[in-house]
Every structure is written in C-alpha cells, then in structure tokens.
Design a protein around this motif. Structure first.
Motif, PDB file in Angstrom:
ATOM      1  N   UNK A 121      -6.013  -5.400  -7.572  1.00  0.00           N
ATOM      2  CA  UNK A 121      -6.534  -4.089  -6.848  1.00  0.00           C
ATOM      3  C   UNK A 121      -5.126  -3.084  -7.040  1.00  0.00           C
ATOM      4  N   UNK A 122      -5.347  -2.000  -6.639  1.00  0.00           N
ATOM      5  CA  UNK A 122      -4.241  -0.895  -6.857  1.00  0.00           C
ATOM      6  C   UNK A 122      -4.341   0.062  -6.001  1.00  0.00           C
ATOM      7  N   UNK A 123      -4.183  -0.440  -4.527  1.00  0.00           N
ATOM      8  CA  UNK A 123      -4.299   0.342  -3.313  1.00  0.00           C
ATOM      9  C   UNK A 123      -3.163   1.451  -3.079  1.00  0.00           C
ATOM     10  N   UNK A 124      -3.258   2.412  -3.547  1.00  0.00           N
ATOM     11  CA  UNK A 124      -2.087   3.590  -3.705  1.00  0.00           C
ATOM     12  C   UNK A 124      -2.660   4.843  -3.469  1.00  0.00           C
ATOM     13  N   UNK A 138      -2.888   2.397 -13.201  1.00  0.00           N
ATOM     14  CA  UNK A 138      -3.454   2.391 -11.829  1.00  0.00           C
ATOM     15  C   UNK A 138      -5.075   2.733 -12.021  1.00  0.00           C
ATOM     16  N   UNK A 139      -5.577   3.476 -12.783  1.00  0.00           N
ATOM     17  CA  UNK A 139      -6.865   3.872 -12.828  1.00  0.00           C
ATOM     18  C   UNK A 139      -7.886   2.709 -13.584  1.00  0.00           C
ATOM     19  N   UNK A 140      -7.127   1.935 -14.343  1.00  0.00           N
ATOM     20  CA  UNK A 140      -7.707   0.950 -15.157  1.00  0.00           C
ATOM     21  C   UNK A 140      -7.510  -0.612 -14.702  1.00  0.00           C
ATOM     22  N   UNK A 141      -6.739  -0.797 -14.145  1.00  0.00           N
ATOM     23  CA  UNK A 141      -6.094  -2.105 -13.953  1.00  0.00           C
ATOM     24  C   UNK A 141      -7.124  -3.285 -13.183  1.00  0.00           C
ATOM     25  N   UNK A 142      -7.828  -2.460 -12.099  1.00  0.00           N
ATOM     26  CA  UNK A 142      -8.952  -3.343 -11.275  1.00  0.00           C
ATOM     27  C   UNK A 142     -10.221  -3.735 -12.254  1.00  0.00           C
ATOM     28  N   UNK A 143     -10.329  -2.670 -13.090  1.00  0.00           N
ATOM     29  CA  UNK A 143     -11.555  -3.113 -14.119  1.00  0.00           C
ATOM     30  C   UNK A 143     -11.000  -3.986 -15.200  1.00  0.00           C
ATOM     31  N   UNK A 144      -9.812  -3.850 -15.711  1.00  0.00           N
ATOM     32  CA  UNK A 144      -9.380  -4.673 -16.676  1.00  0.00           C
ATOM     33  C   UNK A 144      -9.107  -6.215 -16.528  1.00  0.00           C
ATOM     34  N   UNK A 145      -8.989  -6.358 -15.185  1.00  0.00           N
ATOM     35  CA  UNK A 145      -8.848  -7.687 -14.542  1.00  0.00           C
ATOM     36  C   UNK A 145     -10.074  -8.165 -13.898  1.00  0.00           C
ATOM     37  N   UNK A 146     -11.239  -7.615 -13.899  1.00  0.00           N
ATOM     38  CA  UNK A 146     -12.343  -8.039 -13.560  1.00  0.00           C
ATOM     39  C   UNK A 146     -12.507  -7.902 -12.177  1.00  0.00           C
ATOM     40  N   UNK A 147     -11.777  -7.179 -11.258  1.00  0.00           N
ATOM     41  CA  UNK A 147     -11.914  -6.958  -9.841  1.00  0.00           C
ATOM     42  C   UNK A 147     -10.772  -8.068  -9.253  1.00  0.00           C
ATOM     43  N   UNK A 148     -10.064  -8.557  -9.992  1.00  0.00           N
ATOM     44  CA  UNK A 148      -9.086  -9.545  -9.422  1.00  0.00           C
ATOM     45  C   UNK A 148      -7.797  -8.984  -8.999  1.00  0.00           C
ATOM     46  N   UNK A 152       0.800  -1.221   0.040  1.00  0.00           N
ATOM     47  CA  UNK A 152       0.066   0.003  -0.120  1.00  0.00           C
ATOM     48  C   UNK A 152       0.915   1.386   0.136  1.00  0.00           C
ATOM     49  N   UNK A 153       1.404   1.352  -1.362  1.00  0.00           N
ATOM     50  CA  UNK A 153       2.535   2.715  -1.193  1.00  0.00           C
ATOM     51  C   UNK A 153       1.792   4.119  -1.135  1.00  0.00           C
ATOM     52  N   UNK A 154       2.261   4.925  -0.360  1.00  0.00           N
ATOM     53  CA  UNK A 154       1.903   6.294  -0.614  1.00  0.00           C
ATOM     54  C   UNK A 154       3.025   7.271  -1.205  1.00  0.00           C
ATOM     55  N   UNK A 155       2.849   7.808  -2.316  1.00  0.00           N
ATOM     56  CA  UNK A 155       3.536   8.448  -3.479  1.00  0.00           C
ATOM     57  C   UNK A 155       3.347   9.852  -3.346  1.00  0.00           C
ATOM     58  N   UNK A 156       4.692  10.598  -2.810  1.00  0.00           N
ATOM     59  CA  UNK A 156       4.750  11.913  -2.590  1.00  0.00           C
ATOM     60  C   UNK A 156       5.136  12.578  -3.887  1.00  0.00           C
ATOM     61  N   UNK A 157       4.413  13.346  -4.545  1.00  0.00           N
ATOM     62  CA  UNK A 157       4.938  14.157  -5.598  1.00  0.00           C
ATOM     63  C   UNK A 157       4.957  15.546  -5.336  1.00  0.00           C
ATOM     64  N   UNK A 158       6.282  16.232  -5.335  1.00  0.00           N
ATOM     65  CA  UNK A 158       6.588  17.367  -4.804  1.00  0.00           C
ATOM     66  C   UNK A 158       5.597  18.408  -4.947  1.00  0.00           C
ATOM     67  N   UNK A 159       5.125  18.496  -6.098  1.00  0.00           N
ATOM     68  CA  UNK A 159       4.253  19.660  -6.672  1.00  0.00           C
ATOM     69  C   UNK A 159       3.030  19.111  -7.257  1.00  0.00           C
ATOM     70  N   UNK A 167      -8.215   2.476   1.286  1.00  0.00           N
ATOM     71  CA  UNK A 167      -8.994   2.239   0.107  1.00  0.00           C
ATOM     72  C   UNK A 167      -8.257   0.994  -0.765  1.00  0.00           C
ATOM     73  N   UNK A 168      -8.866   0.095  -1.565  1.00  0.00           N
ATOM     74  CA  UNK A 168      -8.193  -0.745  -2.444  1.00  0.00           C
ATOM     75  C   UNK A 168      -8.317  -0.086  -3.954  1.00  0.00           C
ATOM     76  N   UNK A 169      -8.436   1.142  -4.140  1.00  0.00           N
ATOM     77  CA  UNK A 169      -8.435   1.957  -5.431  1.00  0.00           C
ATOM     78  C   UNK A 169      -7.221   2.884  -5.269  1.00  0.00           C
ATOM     79  N   UNK A 170      -6.738   3.621  -6.404  1.00  0.00           N
ATOM     80  CA  UNK A 170      -5.763   4.653  -6.548  1.00  0.00           C
ATOM     81  C   UNK A 170      -6.589   5.806  -6.122  1.00  0.00           C
ATOM     82  N   UNK A 171      -6.159   6.549  -5.192  1.00  0.00           N
ATOM     83  CA  UNK A 171      -6.639   7.941  -4.453  1.00  0.00           C
ATOM     84  C   UNK A 171      -5.630   9.132  -4.695  1.00  0.00           C
ATOM     85  N   UNK A 172      -5.981  10.188  -5.262  1.00  0.00           N
ATOM     86  CA  UNK A 172      -5.132  11.324  -5.182  1.00  0.00           C
ATOM     87  C   UNK A 172      -5.457  12.087  -4.190  1.00  0.00           C
TER      88      UNK A 172
END
Length: 326
Positions: free
Chosen positions: A110-113, A98-108, A76-83, A164-169
């Motif tokens: 997860x991209x919890x970042x 990140x945004x599409x992987x969960x959908x493309x793999x039918x929910x199997x 569960x990475x937390x990525x800091x982008x400086x700006x 959350x099991x999805x990418x969050x900005x």
C-alpha cells in the motif's frame, strides 16, 4: 457554528489525524519553524516536534522518494510541495512508483500518502508558480485527485485522503486559503468520489472546480436576476469522479457548462464533457456542451494579464447566456 479559513481547516484536519494516529507525519521544505510557504503548518512543530513535522532539503525528487518509501513501510506521510508546479520534479516517484506499486504487488503493498499541492493563479506568482496541472495527474491510473473549493470540504476531504490506502494528490487553490465558511470543530470525513450540489437550479448546470466554484456561484446570482436558474456542481474529487450527480443534474437542466481554471486545451473539463456526451444523458441535451478554461499561455506576472488568462465571473455569465440562446 464557528467560521474558519480554508487554510485553518486543512491544518486542523492534519493535526487531528496526527493526534489520533502516530503513523501520520508531515514533511516538506520550510514547514517547521517557518510554517511553510503559506503559513499553513504554523504551530505544528511546537505541538508535534521535528520528528513528525520534518523540514527537508530543497529537492522535490528526494522528498517524494522518501514519502513513497515511508508509505510502503507502514507510515502515512503528508508531503507538502511548496507550489504545485514543482510536482514535475517529483514525477518519477509519484507517477512510476507511488501510483503503480499497489497494482504491481497484487494489492499486498500500500502507498498511503498525501501530496499537498498549492495551485492556481491570482497571487502574482507568474508562470512557474501559478499553474493548474491537475488534468495531467488525473491521467495516471493509481492516483486519486482531490480539489476542494471550501474550508468545510477541505477539512473533510483531507481526513479521507490521509486515511486512504492509495496516493492522493490534494490540490489547494492559493486564493482560497483566506476564504471562510462554517466548519465543525469535531472530526468528520467526506468520502472521495462524492460531488456536492453547491446551488440548485433548473436551466443550466455548471460543473466547476476549485476557485471556479465561487466564481460560478457569483455568476449564478447575477444570472438569477435575468431569470436564468443555474445549478452549480462541485465534483470535489476528480479521481474518483461522481458521474451520477453530474449526469442527474444535466438530465434536469438539459444544458451544461464545464468551467475550470487550467488551460482549456486538454483540461479536465474535456473529460467531464466527454463523459456526458458518451452517456445516456446525451439525448436530454438542448444545446452543445460548452467548456470554459484558461487561454493557452503561461500565466503572466502582470495582474491584469493574469486575470485575462483564466476565466472570470463575467466570462461564465457570457457562456451561460450563449447556452440559453442555443
């Protein structure tokens, strides 16, 4: 209750999650000994070590790709982008992976970042370091968008974002980092998709985000002196959006102003305005929906021009007066 800053609240939330879950780690440029561009990760490398507070090369494309890969393999990475402006360099990994992987793999899969994004103007960082690009990201299915306005909200929303099991900005307005309010020491979570009524009122609803929430509250206090009662709604998350709270407020007040810092043209305020216009609440409106956003120009370096480029308290007051005269 103790008071801590917005910056400290985010750090505390991340630290609490890292203590309770070994899969959580942070990565980004200069986040270790240096503590990040804004000092938010100060002290964390001493507690968690360089394996979990990972300094990275200066390449948003590379580190976002690493974060996606780590998330897909169980971390569960937390990525800091400086700006937040630099998210454009990481667009392929975030938008097309990140945004599409969960959908493309039918929910199997997860991209919890979590992608932390210091954003907004007011610090004199000029055109390439002061933008508000959240509407661009909100257009992408599969991404969740968080935009807290207080320290209390920032702590609870960060916990929800990490779990959350999805990418969050996670958009953090730079000018809010040193603001303080009451924040419990214990862990708590604010669900994504739940707005907050920051102030109740009866004449006008202001829906505002990030730094514009405090400016809306300041404007509301001035308008009260003129006998105008303003309700201030903070969505807290743009995706998912709590439409119910917004619509109930507009139904009560019959007038609405949407205030945001990003350029008015194509800004997220247009989404909120159209949502209201397309709803059953439209017939309750006594005046046209108004939007107040930034002017269509890059953010200037000059401090007076910078202020003129985005809405200020007086601009909100004038818009509300116009609404009351419709």
């Amino acid at each position: 209750m103790r008071e801590i800053t917005y910056l400290e609240a985010i750090r505390e939330s991340m630290s609490q999650e890292m203590r309770s879950n070994e899969d959580v780690f942070i990565m980004g440029e200069d986040i270790g000994i240096y503590g990040g561009a804004f000092g938010l990760t100060n002290g964390m490398i001493e507690e968690f070590g360089p394996e979990r507070v990972r300094n990275t090369p200066i390449s948003e494309s590379a580190i976002s790709g690493c974060a996606v890969g780590a998330a897909m393999t169980g971390m569960r990475p937390i990525l800091e982008i400086q700006f937040s402006d630099f998210i454009v360099i990481a667009m392929d990994n975030i938008v097309n992976q990140a945004a599409k992987m969960r959908y493309m793999f039918g929910g199997k899969a997860k991209v919890p970042m979590v992608v932390r994004l210091p954003s907004g103007s007011g610090a004199g960082f000029a055109a390439q370091h002061s933008q508000s690009l959240e509407a661009w990201m909100a257009h992408i299915p599969g991404l969740k968008i968080v935009q807290p306005s207080t320290a209390y909200d920032a702590k609870g929303l960060m916990k929800a974002a990490i779990n959350d099991d999805n990418p969050v900005l996670f958009y953090e307005h730079k000018m809010l980092y040193n603001t303080k309010n009451e924040v419990p020491e214990e862990e708590y979570e604010i669900p994504l998709g739940k707005a907050d009524i920051k102030k109740e009122g009866s004449d006008i609803t202001i829906v505002s985000t990030a730094m514009m929430v405090s400016r809306s509250l300041e404007a509301a206090a001035e308008l009260e002196k003129e006998g105008i009662s303003v309700e201030v709604i903070d969505p807290r998350t743009l995706v998912p959006l709590d439409t119910e709270t917004i619509l109930e407020s507009v139904k009560k007040t019959s007038r609405v102003l949407v205030a945001y810092e990003a350029v008015k043209r194509g800004g997220y305020g247009a989404e909120i305005a159209s949502m209201i216009a397309e709803s059953e609440i439209f017939d309750y409106l006594d005046a046209p929906i108004r939007r107040l956003g930034g002017v269509p120009t890059p953010i200037p370096y000059n401090p007076e021009l910078e202020k003129a480029a985005v809405p200020q308290v007086q601009d909100i007051i004038e818009e509300c007066r116009t609404l009351m005269n419709k």
